[in-house]
Design an enzyme around this catalytic site. Structure first.
Site, short mmCIF file in Angstrom:
data_model
loop_
_atom_site.label_atom_id
_atom_site.label_comp_id
_atom_site.label_asym_id
_atom_site.label_seq_id
_atom_site.Cartn_x
_atom_site.Cartn_y
_atom_site.Cartn_z
N CYS A 1 18.26 -30.94 29.07
CA CYS A 1 19.37 -30.05 29.42
C CYS A 1 19.29 -28.76 28.62
O CYS A 1 19.22 -28.78 27.39
CB CYS A 1 20.69 -30.76 29.13
SG CYS A 1 22.14 -29.72 29.34
N PHE A 2 19.30 -27.63 29.29
CA PHE A 2 19.10 -26.37 28.57
C PHE A 2 20.28 -25.97 27.71
O PHE A 2 20.17 -25.10 26.86
CB PHE A 2 18.67 -25.22 29.49
CG PHE A 2 19.42 -25.04 30.78
CD1 PHE A 2 20.74 -25.39 30.95
CD2 PHE A 2 18.76 -24.48 31.88
CE1 PHE A 2 21.41 -25.19 32.14
CE2 PHE A 2 19.42 -24.27 33.09
CZ PHE A 2 20.75 -24.64 33.21
#
Length: 223
Positions: A54-55
């Site tokens: 997940c960025f």
């Protein structure tokens, strides 16, 4: 992230938070196509692009490194031009959630960025990080030139031989392609939403662990 030592109620809570994280629906698909990174790259700054889950989490980690000038959340490696977050979340566009990093190689090297990359996610799980599951969460290094390709390959081999991981590393190493910037509300997400449950229970512990291991590489605190 590994939860094997957590009691069931806490495990259930964090599982729910993780599933809520990058799978929640956005309020808007608006994207600002011009960014601070574009300006920095136009000035000749170096660039790196990584996919390691997940960025929201990975952006928060790399922003704290001395020599990192800007971090941008985006999508890379897919077959759809300029996908929306909704499309990427389906897992059908071929994109990975990535961060694009503008950095000063005189202050931090690409090799050092790779060290942080391999140390701050699980590179042995295929198409998942913790409870975030899908090809968009795959471990990936998108190189920008042959030198980065060679360094990434060497770093992957070194990490595989280090004994730190029980399973083989599955990190994809591929030339950067079909990159686009993520929607505006994804940018600098942790700094803007640190009180939210996912940020407090998932991102913050990851940041604490990172800060402890790489304390000598962090930016000096600002007042």
């Amino acid at each position: 992230m590994r939860f094997q030592f957590l009691t069931y109620p806490i495990f259930s809570l964090l599982t729910g938070l993780a599933l809520f994280a990058c799978a929640q629906q956005p309020q808007t698909d608006q994207t600002n196509n011009m960014s601070a990174i574009d300006d920095l790259l136009a000035e000749g700054r170096a660039v790196a692009t990584f996919g390691n889950g997940c960025f929201w989490c990975t952006e928060a980690v790399f922003l704290e490194l001395e020599g990192v000038l800007a971090v941008e959340s985006g999508y890379a490696g897919g077959h759809v031009n300029n996908p929306t977050y909704r499309e990427v979340c389906t897992g059908t566009t071929g994109h990975a959630e990535v961060i694009r990093i503008a950095y000063d190689p005189a202050a931090i090297t690409y090799a050092e960025l790779l060290e942080v990359f391999f140390s701050t996610h699980d590179p042995t799980t295929l198409n998942r990080q913790g409870n975030d599951v899908g090809t968009q969460y795959r471990s990936a290094i998108f190189y920008h030139n042959e030198e980065q390709q060679a360094q990434a390959t060497a770093a992957k081999q070194a990490a595989d031989e280090s004994g730190e991981w029980n399973n083989p590393i599955v990190t994809e190493i591929t030339e950067i392609n079909n990159y686009s910037t993520a929607e505006d509300y994804h940018q600098n997400y942790y700094a803007s939403h640190s009180a939210q449950p996912y940020c407090a229970f998932v991102i913050r512990p990851k940041l604490d662990k990172f800060r402890k291991k790489f304390k000598e590489k962090l930016k000096a605190p600002t007042n």
